[in-house]
Design a protein around this motif. Structure first.
Motif, PDB file in Angstrom:
ATOM      1  N   UNK A 164       0.694 -10.458  -4.345  1.00  0.00           N
ATOM      2  CA  UNK A 164      -0.572 -10.471  -5.366  1.00  0.00           C
ATOM      3  C   UNK A 164      -1.565 -11.672  -5.178  1.00  0.00           C
ATOM      4  N   UNK A 165      -0.951 -12.895  -5.436  1.00  0.00           N
ATOM      5  CA  UNK A 165      -1.882 -14.205  -5.133  1.00  0.00           C
ATOM      6  C   UNK A 165      -2.314 -14.058  -3.780  1.00  0.00           C
ATOM      7  N   UNK A 166      -1.537 -14.010  -2.872  1.00  0.00           N
ATOM      8  CA  UNK A 166      -1.967 -14.231  -1.598  1.00  0.00           C
ATOM      9  C   UNK A 166      -3.339 -13.400  -1.412  1.00  0.00           C
ATOM     10  N   UNK A 167      -3.318 -11.966  -1.927  1.00  0.00           N
ATOM     11  CA  UNK A 167      -4.336 -11.051  -1.410  1.00  0.00           C
ATOM     12  C   UNK A 167      -5.541 -11.571  -2.151  1.00  0.00           C
ATOM     13  N   UNK A 168      -5.340 -12.057  -3.732  1.00  0.00           N
ATOM     14  CA  UNK A 168      -6.364 -12.480  -4.257  1.00  0.00           C
ATOM     15  C   UNK A 168      -7.165 -13.807  -3.697  1.00  0.00           C
ATOM     16  N   UNK A 169      -6.174 -14.653  -3.203  1.00  0.00           N
ATOM     17  CA  UNK A 169      -6.831 -15.832  -2.335  1.00  0.00           C
ATOM     18  C   UNK A 169      -7.543 -15.536  -1.127  1.00  0.00           C
ATOM     19  N   UNK A 170      -6.882 -14.482  -0.348  1.00  0.00           N
ATOM     20  CA  UNK A 170      -7.772 -13.693   0.885  1.00  0.00           C
ATOM     21  C   UNK A 170      -9.127 -13.338   0.298  1.00  0.00           C
ATOM     22  N   UNK A 171      -9.123 -12.430  -0.704  1.00  0.00           N
ATOM     23  CA  UNK A 171     -10.298 -11.948  -1.185  1.00  0.00           C
ATOM     24  C   UNK A 171     -11.303 -13.173  -1.646  1.00  0.00           C
ATOM     25  N   UNK A 172     -10.842 -14.113  -2.171  1.00  0.00           N
ATOM     26  CA  UNK A 172     -11.579 -15.037  -2.573  1.00  0.00           C
ATOM     27  C   UNK A 172     -12.172 -16.039  -1.373  1.00  0.00           C
ATOM     28  N   UNK A 173     -11.300 -16.271  -0.487  1.00  0.00           N
ATOM     29  CA  UNK A 173     -11.726 -16.933   0.898  1.00  0.00           C
ATOM     30  C   UNK A 173     -12.954 -16.039   1.439  1.00  0.00           C
ATOM     31  N   UNK A 174     -12.679 -14.815   1.670  1.00  0.00           N
ATOM     32  CA  UNK A 174     -13.803 -13.852   2.038  1.00  0.00           C
ATOM     33  C   UNK A 174     -15.263 -13.966   1.371  1.00  0.00           C
ATOM     34  N   UNK A 175     -15.191 -14.120  -0.060  1.00  0.00           N
ATOM     35  CA  UNK A 175     -16.315 -14.229  -0.694  1.00  0.00           C
ATOM     36  C   UNK A 175     -17.036 -15.732  -0.614  1.00  0.00           C
ATOM     37  N   UNK A 176     -16.065 -16.751  -0.384  1.00  0.00           N
ATOM     38  CA  UNK A 176     -16.473 -18.145  -0.123  1.00  0.00           C
ATOM     39  C   UNK A 176     -17.411 -18.086   1.255  1.00  0.00           C
TER      40      UNK A 176
END
Length: 323
Positions: A142-154
């Motif tokens: 779950x954390x990896x998926x949230x981090x990936x979504x955050x990287x896309x927004x960045x």
């Protein structure tokens, strides 16, 4: 080495690193006039030590929760959420003017707690359908998926950023203590995070042995996991708000202490804070002096040390994977 002796060495190392940071400037080593030392260097040293201590504490908590010595505070996506919040503040004007520092800090804190709320909500929904033994792996995924979504927004935020702001935003993402003067927020976050988790640190040790084992010993598993997650989010959010996205500190400090024999959580948590703070201050001192008068982002130095160490840990998986 006995944990008490390691802790004493770390206290001395922390004092030495902070003195070295006070003596380091953009023109090299040497004591400057008092105004420069106390108004420019001292706040930067305090901010760097607090950020490093918070990240290392968060890393130790994540490694206990996931039962994986290679876990990192960034693995649960909290730092990505903090970065999204801070960059949004910069892009939409909250990082401009007399309250620039506080606007960026507020954005980073909001992003960190937003990511944590999403993590807690999703993990509660997913873990309610799974066996307790699957909790650490599910939490990581779950954390990896949230981090990936955050990287896309960045990436989206950087794409729309004007040229005048782009350089500062990129430097901030690399981890930069230049101009970091508001150190009280990260120290407050560090103290609160320790207050949330250290009184029950021995229960975190039991939790790291397995949820079933901890439950038989009377540990409120779900409550302690939430407390550790909130403490980690608070520490990571305030650290990212203060010094940007400084990587690998949460991985390097706790694992190095385990190799020295500090494994018990009541010793590991404060020792990790001291080691992480010293590591960042020393890295920042090197970043300010290695190519003076040019100042490198402290995240570059941390990564230069963290990347080869991480690869070494991967190459020695059985040894590095044990708690």
């Amino acid at each position: 080495m006995k944990p008490g002796r390691v802790l004493l060495v770390l206290v001395l190392l922390a004092a030495a690193s902070m003195l070295g940071g006070l003596a380091a400037g953009s023109s090299g080593f040497g004591w400057a006039v008092p105004d420069i030392v106390w108004q420019i260097r001292a706040p930067r040293v305090m901010a760097g030590f607090g950020a490093g201590a918070a990240l290392a504490l968060s890393g130790a908590l994540m490694q206990l929760l996931t039962r994986n010595a290679l876990a990192d505070p960034y693995v649960l996506g909290v730092s990505s959420g903090a970065s999204v919040g801070a960059l949004s503040a910069m892009l939409f004007g909250a990082g401009v003017g007399w309250w620039a520092e506080w606007g960026i800090a507020a954005g980073a804190a909001a992003g960190a707690f937003g990511a944590t709320a999403l993590l807690l909500g999703l993990s509660w929904r997913v873990l309610s359908r799974q066996a307790a033994s699957d909790a650490p792996v599910s939490l990581l995924l779950i954390g990896v998926m949230i981090g990936s979504a955050g990287s896309a927004l960045i990436t989206v935020l950087l794409t729309f950023a004007p040229e005048a702001q782009l350089r500062g935003m990129v430097f901030w993402l690399l981890g930069d203590l230049n101009g970091a003067t508001h150190w009280s927020a990260v120290w407050t976050g560090l103290v609160l995070a320790l207050a949330l988790c250290w009184p029950w640190a021995h229960q975190l040790d039991w939790l790291a042995r397995g949820d079933a084992w901890a439950a038989t010993l009377g540990v409120p598993v779900a409550r302690r996991r939430r407390q550790a997650l909130l403490a980690s989010a608070l520490a990571t959010g305030t650290a990212v708000a203060t010094g940007g996205a400084i990587g690998f500190v949460g991985l390097v400090a706790p694992h190095a202490l385990r190799l020295l024999g500090v494994r018990s959580a009541p010793w590991l948590l404060p020792a990790s804070a001291l080691a992480g703070g010293s590591f960042v201050v020393l890295a920042d001192t090197l970043a300010r002096t290695i190519v003076a008068p040019i100042q490198l982002p402290v995240g570059v130095i941390c990564s230069a040390v963290g990347v080869p160490l991480f690869l070494a840990l991967l190459l020695h998986g059985p040894r590095g994977g044990r708690r």
